[in-house]
Design a protein around this motif. Sequence first.
Motif, short mmCIF file in Angstrom:
data_model
loop_
_atom_site.label_atom_id
_atom_site.label_comp_id
_atom_site.label_asym_id
_atom_site.label_seq_id
_atom_site.Cartn_x
_atom_site.Cartn_y
_atom_site.Cartn_z
N LEU A 151 9.86 2.16 1.85
CA LEU A 151 9.17 1.42 0.79
C LEU A 151 8.26 0.34 1.37
O LEU A 151 7.13 0.14 0.90
N VAL A 152 8.74 -0.36 2.40
CA VAL A 152 7.91 -1.39 3.02
C VAL A 152 6.68 -0.75 3.67
O VAL A 152 5.56 -1.26 3.55
N THR A 153 6.88 0.36 4.33
CA THR A 153 5.75 1.06 4.95
C THR A 153 4.70 1.42 3.90
O THR A 153 3.50 1.22 4.11
N GLY A 154 5.16 1.94 2.78
CA GLY A 154 4.24 2.29 1.71
C GLY A 154 3.47 1.08 1.21
O GLY A 154 2.26 1.15 0.99
N ALA A 155 4.16 -0.02 1.04
CA ALA A 155 3.51 -1.23 0.54
C ALA A 155 2.45 -1.73 1.52
O ALA A 155 1.33 -2.06 1.14
N LEU A 156 2.79 -1.76 2.79
CA LEU A 156 1.85 -2.26 3.79
C LEU A 156 0.63 -1.34 3.91
O LEU A 156 -0.51 -1.80 3.98
N THR B 123 3.41 -1.84 -6.20
CA THR B 123 2.75 -0.61 -6.62
C THR B 123 2.59 0.35 -5.46
O THR B 123 2.86 1.55 -5.57
N GLY B 124 2.15 -0.18 -4.33
CA GLY B 124 1.98 0.66 -3.15
C GLY B 124 3.28 1.28 -2.70
O GLY B 124 3.35 2.47 -2.37
N ALA B 125 4.34 0.50 -2.72
CA ALA B 125 5.64 1.00 -2.29
C ALA B 125 6.13 2.12 -3.21
O ALA B 125 6.57 3.17 -2.74
N LEU B 126 6.01 1.90 -4.51
CA LEU B 126 6.49 2.90 -5.46
C LEU B 126 5.67 4.18 -5.37
O LEU B 126 6.22 5.29 -5.37
N THR B 127 4.36 4.04 -5.30
CA THR B 127 3.50 5.21 -5.20
C THR B 127 3.84 6.02 -3.95
O THR B 127 4.00 7.24 -4.00
N HIS B 128 3.96 5.30 -2.85
CA HIS B 128 4.27 5.97 -1.59
C HIS B 128 5.61 6.71 -1.67
O HIS B 128 5.73 7.85 -1.25
N ALA B 129 6.60 6.02 -2.24
CA ALA B 129 7.93 6.62 -2.28
C ALA B 129 7.96 7.85 -3.19
O ALA B 129 8.46 8.91 -2.81
N MET B 130 7.38 7.71 -4.35
CA MET B 130 7.48 8.80 -5.33
C MET B 130 6.60 9.97 -4.94
O MET B 130 6.83 11.10 -5.40
#
Lengths: 208, 208
Positions: A163-168, B165-172
């Motif tokens: 999740l942190v990776t996605g956010a960054l 938003t970035g974290a959720l998008t990335h994860a999903m």
Amino acid sequence: MVPPVNSSGSTKERILGAAELLFAQRGFDGASLRQLTAAAGVNLAAVNYHFGSKDKLVEEVFRRRLDALNERRLTALSCLAGAPQTTLEEVLEAFIRPALDLSHDDSGALFMRVLARAFAEHDDTLRQFLSANYGHVMRQFTAEFARLLPQLSKEELYWRIDLVTGALTHAMSGFGMIQRKSDVSEHAHREQTAQHLIRFAVAGLGHP
Amino acid sequence: MVPPVNSSGSTKERILGAAELLFAQRGFDGASLRQLTAAAGVNLAAVNYHFGSKDKLVEEVFRRRLDALNERRLTALSCLAGAPQTTLEEVLEAFIRPALDLSHDDSGALFMRVLARAFAEHDDTLRQFLSANYGHVMRQFTAEFARLLPQLSKEELYWRIDLVTGALTHAMSGFGMIQRKSDVSEHAHREQTAQHLIRFAVAGLGHP
DNA sequence: AGGCCGTTCAAACGATCGTTTGAGCATACG
DNA sequence: CGTATGCTCAAACGATCGTTTGAACGGCCT
């Protein structure tokens, strides 16, 4: 359609620069070699001559930036390893700062867009390339996170890192777009950005 | 190259289903109308007949899912507005749960990949479409976040929302990929995932 | 039956794609 | 001087792209 932008440097570097820009703007498929070579001010055949193929050019775009970026990340991490009491914040700083420094100049910021695209593409070839060449970096940081957060199960830790990776990635891919307010200095703005990212990452990784 | 997969439903829906799959796998540029119509088991010209153009088809792929998704989000949010003491966790649940329910079935999970691609593309046309049609949803949730986190400056709040938003998008966007362990029920797995995402989002948004 | 309308079909359109080719240019070395 | 070598160039290759066309099909109404 695309005006020539680069007029300095070797042919290879002009191609790499133009590729970074057009891959960020239009994607790997969307940017054609004709647009790319026109923007670089070089002949169409130069890409296949110097890089072999378009795919190899893509790999080289990544290699040029990631080699330096991940080396700096590992250096910063190993500097911390010597200290007796390392904190989560320091480890995250070792991971984030080099990326922020990279996206300081325009072309570096463009590369973060390219990187974000690569993540979203889920392209197997590209993922294998990234994993084979830079997987050890992520593994080393993961080990450090596991050491600093022993209360977390393996599964929980992987979730949070993901999740942190996605956010960054998401945040840094937008750096080329947002306008910096003119009343704050470049240095102060970078410091604020770093603080936002690091504090968010600390909270996301380390929350009880 | 691409085997036909859909053999039921109207031509329009077969096209939409195949488009969702191929856009997720190969991107909007990477998936050609010939692969797409072959996978849907329809004639090549059917796309232009029913949707007008490839771009309009892309918009329709989004509209079909986002209309229902965002309506459910707003419904869940308005249900909360009646309660006297709403928590940050409840609001985030109203935002995340509908998306998780959507990605419950395979085609819904594929759509999350498509959505993640659209975020990474930074395509202006697509962003304007999304902002024009679904911007009010994000604005309503943002207002609720601002109400629940009055201690945060506007800038700080926007930063955190962007990162979450970035974290959720990335994860999903990765839900189609990872294999669920067979020893946990589908329902339990979904509940665990929801807990991970919501607790992370609460920590990222609300940390001191 | 016959005409209408929504839909499907094979075929073709011009444009653009990544890649290859072979000639032409410059510089360095014997 | 002759000739390798590294690089650039215009031109062309076959393939594939999104889109258009006009004929054919099928159910429905009068």
